[in-house]
Design a protein around this motif. Structure first.
Motif, short mmCIF file in Angstrom:
data_model
loop_
_atom_site.label_atom_id
_atom_site.label_comp_id
_atom_site.label_asym_id
_atom_site.label_seq_id
_atom_site.Cartn_x
_atom_site.Cartn_y
_atom_site.Cartn_z
N LYS A 148 0.80 -1.21 0.14
CA LYS A 148 0.17 -0.01 0.02
C LYS A 148 0.82 1.35 -0.02
CE LYS A 148 -4.14 -1.62 2.43
NZ LYS A 148 -4.72 -1.70 3.75
N LYS A 149 1.81 1.13 0.57
CA LYS A 149 2.75 2.47 0.80
C LYS A 149 3.93 2.63 -0.23
CE LYS A 149 2.51 1.52 5.73
NZ LYS A 149 3.46 0.80 6.92
N GLU A 150 4.15 1.42 -0.87
CA GLU A 150 5.48 1.52 -1.74
C GLU A 150 5.19 0.97 -3.15
OE1 GLU A 150 8.14 3.21 -0.82
OE2 GLU A 150 8.11 3.00 1.33
N ASN A 151 5.83 1.30 -4.35
CA ASN A 151 5.87 0.57 -5.44
C ASN A 151 6.73 -0.80 -5.33
OD1 ASN A 151 4.61 2.44 -6.73
ND2 ASN A 151 6.19 3.81 -7.20
N VAL A 152 6.05 -1.94 -5.16
CA VAL A 152 6.98 -3.32 -4.92
C VAL A 152 6.64 -4.04 -6.12
CG1 VAL A 152 6.42 -2.79 -2.64
CG2 VAL A 152 4.92 -4.22 -4.00
N VAL A 153 7.65 -4.92 -6.03
CA VAL A 153 7.73 -6.48 -6.88
C VAL A 153 7.83 -7.25 -5.92
CG1 VAL A 153 9.13 -7.79 -8.31
CG2 VAL A 153 9.23 -5.13 -8.52
N MET A 154 7.09 -8.60 -6.07
CA MET A 154 6.84 -9.54 -4.89
C MET A 154 6.71 -10.66 -5.60
SD MET A 154 4.06 -9.44 -1.71
CE MET A 154 4.12 -7.53 -1.25
N ASP A 155 7.57 -11.96 -5.09
CA ASP A 155 7.67 -12.99 -5.74
C ASP A 155 7.11 -14.18 -4.57
OD1 ASP A 155 10.34 -14.86 -5.15
OD2 ASP A 155 10.49 -12.49 -4.68
N GLY A 156 6.46 -15.17 -5.09
CA GLY A 156 6.35 -16.31 -4.10
C GLY A 156 5.45 -17.29 -4.80
N ARG A 157 4.82 -18.08 -3.90
CA ARG A 157 3.75 -19.06 -4.44
C ARG A 157 2.26 -18.46 -4.93
NH1 ARG A 157 8.13 -20.78 -4.11
NH2 ARG A 157 9.02 -22.38 -3.52
N ASP A 158 1.82 -17.66 -4.08
CA ASP A 158 0.38 -17.20 -4.18
C ASP A 158 0.28 -15.56 -4.03
OD1 ASP A 158 1.29 -16.80 -1.54
OD2 ASP A 158 -0.50 -17.58 -0.48
N ILE A 159 1.22 -15.13 -4.56
CA ILE A 159 1.24 -13.51 -4.60
C ILE A 159 0.01 -12.92 -5.42
CG2 ILE A 159 2.29 -11.32 -4.96
CD1 ILE A 159 3.61 -13.40 -2.61
N GLY A 160 -0.13 -13.45 -6.83
CA GLY A 160 -1.09 -12.93 -7.80
C GLY A 160 -2.44 -13.52 -7.31
N THR A 161 -2.51 -14.71 -6.81
CA THR A 161 -3.77 -15.33 -6.38
C THR A 161 -4.46 -14.92 -5.03
OG1 THR A 161 -2.69 -17.16 -5.61
CG2 THR A 161 -3.50 -17.23 -7.99
N GLN A 162 -3.52 -14.75 -4.11
CA GLN A 162 -3.91 -14.41 -2.73
C GLN A 162 -3.61 -13.09 -2.01
OE1 GLN A 162 -6.02 -16.29 -1.16
NE2 GLN A 162 -6.00 -17.98 -2.77
N VAL A 163 -2.16 -12.81 -2.38
CA VAL A 163 -1.74 -11.73 -1.60
C VAL A 163 -2.10 -10.27 -2.13
CG1 VAL A 163 0.63 -10.75 -0.44
CG2 VAL A 163 0.19 -13.22 -0.48
N LEU A 164 -1.62 -10.29 -3.27
CA LEU A 164 -2.10 -9.04 -4.27
C LEU A 164 -2.80 -9.31 -5.52
CD1 LEU A 164 1.64 -7.56 -4.39
CD2 LEU A 164 -0.17 -6.97 -2.59
N PRO A 165 -4.32 -9.70 -5.11
CA PRO A 165 -4.90 -10.16 -6.14
C PRO A 165 -5.36 -9.01 -7.25
CG PRO A 165 -6.23 -10.03 -4.24
CD PRO A 165 -4.95 -9.67 -3.89
N ASP A 166 -4.99 -7.74 -6.70
CA ASP A 166 -5.19 -6.61 -7.74
C ASP A 166 -3.99 -5.92 -8.26
OD1 ASP A 166 -8.09 -6.64 -7.23
OD2 ASP A 166 -7.77 -5.49 -5.38
N ALA A 167 -2.85 -6.72 -8.16
CA ALA A 167 -1.35 -6.27 -8.57
C ALA A 167 -1.61 -5.71 -10.00
CB ALA A 167 -0.50 -7.51 -8.65
#
Length: 223
Positions: A119-138
């Protein structure tokens, strides 16, 4: 408004390498979600909590605060204010993180912390469920993969450089087993989000993969 890039995929596909490179090129913050799970794993180890003791793990979650900061361009992971960046790379910490990351309370805790960062920063995040669960509105979602043979080859070379060579066939068997575990787990299984772009890095260089990710982000940002 902040921008977010979510990179998911199986173990050994090069997610962290690509996420770091993309973040650097775009001047975004790279959020190492794996390091955050490792920090929690380290806390459980220090407390003598075994992975099978779900009640103790869940109770301990309330005592843990994990954060990420950057010093001289290098990511530092803080566990309750203590810099544990070096310690979390130990093999036993990684094993504990893998076994405890399936606990719902552990994931709930870290997902909340990861969303706050985004919410606070422009971020790149990697993992197993980032696009499906953590940041669904990426802003942009990438599913990065490579063949099990190629991922095993990379891991084999990595181990050779460290002076601890493994057996290629055994490494690939471990990777296939881990893929199955990640894809069939009850909580947030590994899968490609419907709106994620598939990037198969089996025959691509790091620069080519990073360029593909940035190109996808630029397309989505201008929509």
């Amino acid at each position: 408004m902040s921008y977010t890039i979510a990179i998911d995929g199986p173990a050994g596909a090069g997610k962290s390498t690509i996420a770091k490179k993309v973040a650097k090129e775009l001047s975004f913050i790279y959020v190492d979600t794996g390091a955050m799970y490792r920090a929690m794993g380290l806390y459980f180890l220090r407390k003598g909590i075994v992975p099978e003791n779900a009640a103790a793990i869940e109770a301990a979650c309330d005592e843990i605060q994990v954060s990420i900061r950057y010093e001289n361009g290098e990511q530092q992971v803080l566990l309750n204010g203590e810099n544990v960046s070096a310690e979390i790379r130990k093999e036993e910490v990684g094993n504990m993180a893998s076994k405890t990351s399936v606990n719902g309370k552990v994931r709930e805790k870290l997902v909340a912390l990861q969303r706050e960062l985004a919410k606070k920063e422009n971020v790149v995040m990697d993992g197993r469920d980032i696009g499906t669960q953590v940041l669904p509105d990426a802003t942009a979602k990438i599913y990065l993969t490579a063949s099990s043979a190629e991922r095993a080859r990379r891991r084999y070379l990595e181990l050779q450089q460290k002076g601890t060579p493994g057996v290629l066939e055994e490494i690939e068997a471990d990777i296939i087993e881990r893929d199955h575990r990640d894809m069939t787990r009850e909580i947030s299984p590994l899968r490609q989000a419907e709106d994620a772009v598939l990037v198969d890095a089996s025959h691509m260089t790091i620069d080519e993969v990073a360029a593909a990710v940035i190109s996808e982000f630029e397309k989505k940002r201008t929509v």
